[in-house]
Design a protein around this motif. Structure first.
Motif, PDB file in Angstrom:
ATOM      1  N   SER A 171     -39.003 -86.469  52.298  1.00 42.51           N
ATOM      2  CA  SER A 171     -40.948 -86.068  51.765  1.00 42.51           C
ATOM      3  C   SER A 171     -40.626 -84.868  50.826  1.00 42.51           C
ATOM      4  CB  SER A 171     -40.458 -85.129  53.703  1.00 42.51           C
ATOM      5  OG  SER A 171     -39.785 -83.478  52.997  1.00 42.51           O
ATOM      6  N   GLY A 172     -41.908 -85.323  50.127  1.00 38.11           N
ATOM      7  CA  GLY A 172     -42.567 -84.097  49.262  1.00 38.11           C
ATOM      8  C   GLY A 172     -41.951 -82.229  49.645  1.00 38.11           C
ATOM      9  N   SER A 173     -42.150 -81.939  50.630  1.00 37.26           N
ATOM     10  CA  SER A 173     -41.695 -80.530  50.737  1.00 37.26           C
ATOM     11  C   SER A 173     -40.475 -80.148  50.786  1.00 37.26           C
ATOM     12  CB  SER A 173     -41.985 -80.583  52.260  1.00 37.26           C
ATOM     13  OG  SER A 173     -43.191 -80.565  52.820  1.00 37.26           O
ATOM     14  N   MET A 174     -39.614 -81.460  51.063  1.00 37.41           N
ATOM     15  CA  MET A 174     -38.091 -81.380  50.950  1.00 37.41           C
ATOM     16  C   MET A 174     -38.359 -81.369  49.077  1.00 37.41           C
ATOM     17  SD  MET A 174     -34.198 -83.372  52.414  1.00 37.41           S
ATOM     18  CE  MET A 174     -34.609 -82.589  53.821  1.00 37.41           C
ATOM     19  N   ALA A 204     -51.456 -73.302  45.950  1.00 40.68           N
ATOM     20  CA  ALA A 204     -50.192 -74.211  46.066  1.00 40.68           C
ATOM     21  C   ALA A 204     -49.361 -75.102  47.461  1.00 40.68           C
ATOM     22  CB  ALA A 204     -48.922 -73.446  45.155  1.00 40.68           C
ATOM     23  N   HIS A 205     -49.077 -75.844  47.574  1.00 40.90           N
ATOM     24  CA  HIS A 205     -48.526 -76.492  48.711  1.00 40.90           C
ATOM     25  C   HIS A 205     -47.219 -75.902  49.328  1.00 40.90           C
ATOM     26  CE1 HIS A 205     -46.847 -80.172  51.393  1.00 40.90           C
ATOM     27  NE2 HIS A 205     -48.169 -80.433  51.640  1.00 40.90           N
ATOM     28  N   VAL A 206     -46.731 -75.858  48.057  1.00 42.64           N
ATOM     29  CA  VAL A 206     -45.301 -74.747  48.444  1.00 42.64           C
ATOM     30  C   VAL A 206     -45.338 -73.701  49.321  1.00 42.64           C
ATOM     31  CG1 VAL A 206     -44.265 -76.088  46.694  1.00 42.64           C
ATOM     32  CG2 VAL A 206     -45.502 -74.055  46.002  1.00 42.64           C
ATOM     33  N   VAL A 218     -46.339 -75.722  38.928  1.00 42.94           N
ATOM     34  CA  VAL A 218     -47.604 -75.541  39.054  1.00 42.94           C
ATOM     35  C   VAL A 218     -48.011 -77.228  39.791  1.00 42.94           C
ATOM     36  CG1 VAL A 218     -48.280 -74.970  37.066  1.00 42.94           C
ATOM     37  CG2 VAL A 218     -47.281 -76.759  36.855  1.00 42.94           C
ATOM     38  N   GLU A 219     -49.515 -77.025  40.545  1.00 43.21           N
ATOM     39  CA  GLU A 219     -49.427 -79.051  41.067  1.00 43.21           C
ATOM     40  C   GLU A 219     -50.445 -79.560  40.486  1.00 43.21           C
ATOM     41  OE1 GLU A 219     -49.368 -77.751  45.021  1.00 43.21           O
ATOM     42  OE2 GLU A 219     -51.029 -78.970  45.867  1.00 43.21           O
ATOM     43  N   GLN A 220     -49.691 -80.825  40.545  1.00 40.93           N
ATOM     44  CA  GLN A 220     -50.634 -81.874  39.749  1.00 40.93           C
ATOM     45  C   GLN A 220     -50.411 -82.883  40.239  1.00 40.93           C
ATOM     46  OE1 GLN A 220     -52.484 -81.792  36.981  1.00 40.93           O
ATOM     47  NE2 GLN A 220     -51.963 -82.495  35.363  1.00 40.93           N
ATOM     48  N   HIS A 267     -54.043 -80.436  41.518  1.00 41.88           N
ATOM     49  CA  HIS A 267     -54.178 -79.927  43.045  1.00 41.88           C
ATOM     50  C   HIS A 267     -55.381 -80.548  44.332  1.00 41.88           C
ATOM     51  CE1 HIS A 267     -54.554 -76.328  44.898  1.00 41.88           C
ATOM     52  NE2 HIS A 267     -53.700 -75.369  43.240  1.00 41.88           N
ATOM     53  N   ASN A 268     -54.058 -80.255  45.379  1.00 42.68           N
ATOM     54  CA  ASN A 268     -54.818 -80.704  46.326  1.00 42.68           C
ATOM     55  C   ASN A 268     -55.558 -80.071  47.010  1.00 42.68           C
ATOM     56  OD1 ASN A 268     -55.694 -80.685  49.221  1.00 42.68           O
ATOM     57  ND2 ASN A 268     -52.110 -81.788  49.480  1.00 42.68           N
ATOM     58  N   ARG A 269     -55.547 -77.986  47.726  1.00 40.40           N
ATOM     59  CA  ARG A 269     -56.902 -77.990  47.297  1.00 40.40           C
ATOM     60  C   ARG A 269     -57.387 -77.609  46.913  1.00 40.40           C
ATOM     61  NH1 ARG A 269     -56.279 -75.204  52.823  1.00 40.40           N
ATOM     62  NH2 ARG A 269     -57.943 -73.659  52.286  1.00 40.40           N
ATOM     63  N   CYS A 280     -42.836 -78.718  38.502  1.00 35.84           N
ATOM     64  CA  CYS A 280     -44.445 -79.528  39.066  1.00 35.84           C
ATOM     65  C   CYS A 280     -43.633 -79.987  40.318  1.00 35.84           C
ATOM     66  CB  CYS A 280     -44.510 -80.664  38.046  1.00 35.84           C
ATOM     67  SG  CYS A 280     -45.943 -81.222  38.687  1.00 35.84           S
ATOM     68  N   ASP A 281     -45.164 -79.561  41.202  1.00 35.69           N
ATOM     69  CA  ASP A 281     -45.286 -79.886  42.535  1.00 35.69           C
ATOM     70  C   ASP A 281     -45.646 -81.612  42.239  1.00 35.69           C
ATOM     71  OD1 ASP A 281     -46.402 -81.503  44.663  1.00 35.69           O
ATOM     72  OD2 ASP A 281     -46.630 -79.426  45.605  1.00 35.69           O
ATOM     73  N   GLY A 282     -44.976 -82.280  41.605  1.00 34.59           N
ATOM     74  CA  GLY A 282     -46.188 -83.668  40.788  1.00 34.59           C
ATOM     75  C   GLY A 282     -46.260 -84.858  42.324  1.00 34.59           C
ATOM     76  N   ALA A 283     -46.303 -83.751  43.329  1.00 37.83           N
ATOM     77  CA  ALA A 283     -46.707 -85.472  44.790  1.00 37.83           C
ATOM     78  C   ALA A 283     -47.882 -86.164  44.107  1.00 37.83           C
ATOM     79  CB  ALA A 283     -47.757 -84.283  45.748  1.00 37.83           C
ATOM     80  N   ARG A 284     -49.070 -85.586  43.362  1.00 33.51           N
ATOM     81  CA  ARG A 284     -49.716 -87.417  42.856  1.00 33.51           C
ATOM     82  C   ARG A 284     -49.885 -87.351  41.380  1.00 33.51           C
ATOM     83  NH1 ARG A 284     -52.230 -84.607  47.508  1.00 33.51           N
ATOM     84  NH2 ARG A 284     -52.235 -85.559  49.458  1.00 33.51           N
ATOM     85  N   ILE A 285     -48.808 -87.038  40.883  1.00 26.29           N
ATOM     86  CA  ILE A 285     -48.482 -86.568  39.740  1.00 26.29           C
ATOM     87  C   ILE A 285     -49.034 -87.880  38.414  1.00 26.29           C
ATOM     88  CG2 ILE A 285     -46.520 -87.437  39.284  1.00 26.29           C
ATOM     89  CD1 ILE A 285     -47.058 -85.505  36.981  1.00 26.29           C
ATOM     90  N   SER A 345     -45.323 -91.688  48.871  1.00 25.24           N
ATOM     91  CA  SER A 345     -45.612 -91.883  50.082  1.00 25.24           C
ATOM     92  C   SER A 345     -47.333 -91.677  49.627  1.00 25.24           C
ATOM     93  CB  SER A 345     -44.642 -91.252  50.614  1.00 25.24           C
ATOM     94  OG  SER A 345     -44.933 -89.938  51.056  1.00 25.24           O
ATOM     95  N   LYS A 346     -47.919 -91.047  48.866  1.00 19.09           N
ATOM     96  CA  LYS A 346     -49.196 -90.653  49.161  1.00 19.09           C
ATOM     97  C   LYS A 346     -50.286 -91.353  48.675  1.00 19.09           C
ATOM     98  CE  LYS A 346     -47.548 -85.859  50.376  1.00 19.09           C
ATOM     99  NZ  LYS A 346     -46.590 -86.063  50.403  1.00 19.09           N
ATOM    100  N   GLY A 347     -50.170 -91.655  47.398  1.00 22.07           N
ATOM    101  CA  GLY A 347     -51.737 -92.551  47.126  1.00 22.07           C
ATOM    102  C   GLY A 347     -50.751 -94.158  46.366  1.00 22.07           C
TER     103      GLY A 347
HETATM  104  C1  LIG Z   1     -49.351 -81.486  46.665  1.00 24.01           C
HETATM  105  C2  LIG Z   1     -48.823 -81.763  47.809  1.00 24.01           C
HETATM  106  N1  LIG Z   1     -46.880 -81.253  47.914  1.00 24.01           N
HETATM  107  C3  LIG Z   1     -46.690 -81.864  48.607  1.00 24.01           C
HETATM  108  C4  LIG Z   1     -46.636 -82.217  49.581  1.00 24.01           C
HETATM  109  C5  LIG Z   1     -45.297 -82.708  50.926  1.00 24.01           C
HETATM  110  O1  LIG Z   1     -45.031 -83.476  51.117  1.00 24.01           O
HETATM  111  P1  LIG Z   1     -44.732 -84.279  52.520  1.00 24.01           P
HETATM  112  O2  LIG Z   1     -45.744 -84.380  53.111  1.00 24.01           O
HETATM  113  O3  LIG Z   1     -44.122 -86.017  52.340  1.00 24.01           O
HETATM  114  O4  LIG Z   1     -43.516 -83.165  52.713  1.00 24.01           O
HETATM  115  C6  LIG Z   1     -47.952 -83.035  50.015  1.00 24.01           C
HETATM  116  C7  LIG Z   1     -48.363 -83.586  51.094  1.00 24.01           C
HETATM  117  O5  LIG Z   1     -49.346 -83.595  51.316  1.00 24.01           O
HETATM  118  C8  LIG Z   1     -49.350 -82.393  49.113  1.00 24.01           C
HETATM  119  O6  LIG Z   1     -50.270 -82.105  48.821  1.00 24.01           O
END
Ligand SMILES: Cc1ncc(COP(=O)(O)O)c(C=O)c1O
Length: 344
Positions: A61-64, A86-88, A138-140, A142-144, A171-176, A202-204
């Motif tokens: 997962s992105g969190s892990m 930040a998501h973290v 940083v988050e790229q 940025h979700n929120r 970089c939290d590049g979940a959506r980089i 597993s996102k976009g």
């Molecule tokens: C910016 C960002 N980082 C990390 C995560 C975590 O991903 P996961 O849900 O796979 O743990 C998310 C999930 O939406 C996210 O939006």
């Protein structure tokens, strides 16, 4: 979730396409904890090369992936700096403290509009009985922060701040991938600015599961141990890695279509004064502080019309576009949302 709903809650709701399922079914697999899954090994090498790093590690997962990276950079009782949204530090349920013993300090939530001087001013050196800062995250995108894209120039300045202070940059590049498509910045340009990145499939990108930690060979060797300690060692994970490789090949360029769909949604709701930020990518953040409907009421009214949206706070909601949505789905949302906002 039946398809009678137009699901704008998240880009995590996508299901594997037929082509992706074929790739998964055909995947060669082995035991990845032994390092013997050829599909996982290929995915890790491919993602490392995309970002110009030596190595990468597949995580569930992105969190892990984020938390493994943070543990690589910050030891127990040392400090991470990131933004308050930040998501973290918002959605990972205190993992940095619980698993890494990491102390986090935040700059005010400004989404992608980071001021590197503010960050520089927060860094605490060793000594004086203060908690020493070891990393900045940083988050790229940025979700929120409504899918905002941190400009390359800001990231370069932050790299300078980190180098000057001798701290690491994550970089939290979940959506980089979305930032890469929106700003036309090569992934390798982003990659070279960070000590570690986490990137999500597993996102976009539409894969069912999986993220990677990216970094130096030495860091990724340590990351493998941390992943196992956290229970993230997977066995025949090549089936998932194959979905990820398919997503990298097929689903990056098409993100421009998701961005265009989000722009259409943003344009339709803008007259009601509810757009929280300028929409750059696939997220549309709604700020309902000046509207008579709160987030729950808006979500309930939208649901009654077959449109699902996310409630992020009492007066904060979010619409997300993704590969599971057709033009007809967006038309349905466009017919419902302005009507609901106008009626209230
Ligand atoms: C910016 C960002 N980082 C990390 C995560 C975590 O991903 P996961 O849900 O796979 O743990 C998310 C999930 O939406 C996210 O939006």
């Amino acid at each position: 979730m039946p398809d009678l709903f137009v699901d704008l809650r998240s880009d995590t709701v996508t299901r594997p396409t037929a082509g992706m399922r074929e790739a998964m079914a055909a995947a060669e697999v082995g035991d990845d904890v032994y390092g013997e899954d050829p599909s996982v090994n290929a995915l890790e090498a491919e993602v490392a090369a995309l970002f110009g790093h030596e190595a990468a590690l597949f995580a569930p997962s992105g969190s892990m992936a984020n938390q493994i990276a943070l543990q690589l950079l910050v030891s127990p009782a040392e400090e991470l700096l990131c933004d308050a949204d930040a998501h973290v530090v918002t959605y990972e349920i205190g993992a940095a403290a619980a698993y890494g013993g990491i102390s986090s300090r935040t700059w005010p939530a400004v989404g992608a509009d980071i001021d590197p001087e503010v960050v520089a001013g927060m860094i605490r050196p060793d000594g004086y009985f203060a908690v020493p800062t070891r990393a900045i995250a940083v988050e790229q995108t940025h979700n929120r922060g409504g899918g905002g894209v941190i400009p390359l120039a800001t990231l370069r300045d932050l790299r300078g701040v980190a180098d000057e202070a001798g701290v690491a940059l994550h970089c939290d590049g979940a959506r980089i991938w979305h930032a890469h498509v929106a700003d036309q910045v090569p992934l390798i340009e982003y990659g070279r600015l960070f000590d570690t990145l986490s990137v999500c499939l597993s996102k976009g990108l539409g894969a069912p599961v999986g993220s990677l930690v990216v970094g130096s060979a030495e860091k990724i060797e340590r990351a493998r141990l941390i992943r196992k300690r956290m229970g993230g060692g997977m066995r025949q994970a090549g089936i998932l890695a194959a979905a990820g490789r398919y997503a990298l090949a097929q689903h990056i360029d098409r993100l421009a279509d998701d961005h265009a769909k989000a722009a259409r949604l943003a344009e339709a709701v803008a007259p009601f004064g509810v757009l929280a930020t300028t929409v750059r990518t696939n997220l549309v953040a709604l700020d309902l502080t000046k509207h008579t409907l709160d987030a729950r009421a808006l979500a309930a009214a939208a649901r009654a019309e077959g449109v699902l949206i996310s409630v992020l706070g009492p007066r904060t909601a979010r619409l997300v576009t993704h590969l599971g949505l057709s033009d007809a789905d967006i038309d349905r949302a466009l017919a419902a949302l302005p009507r609901i906002l106008a009626a209230a």
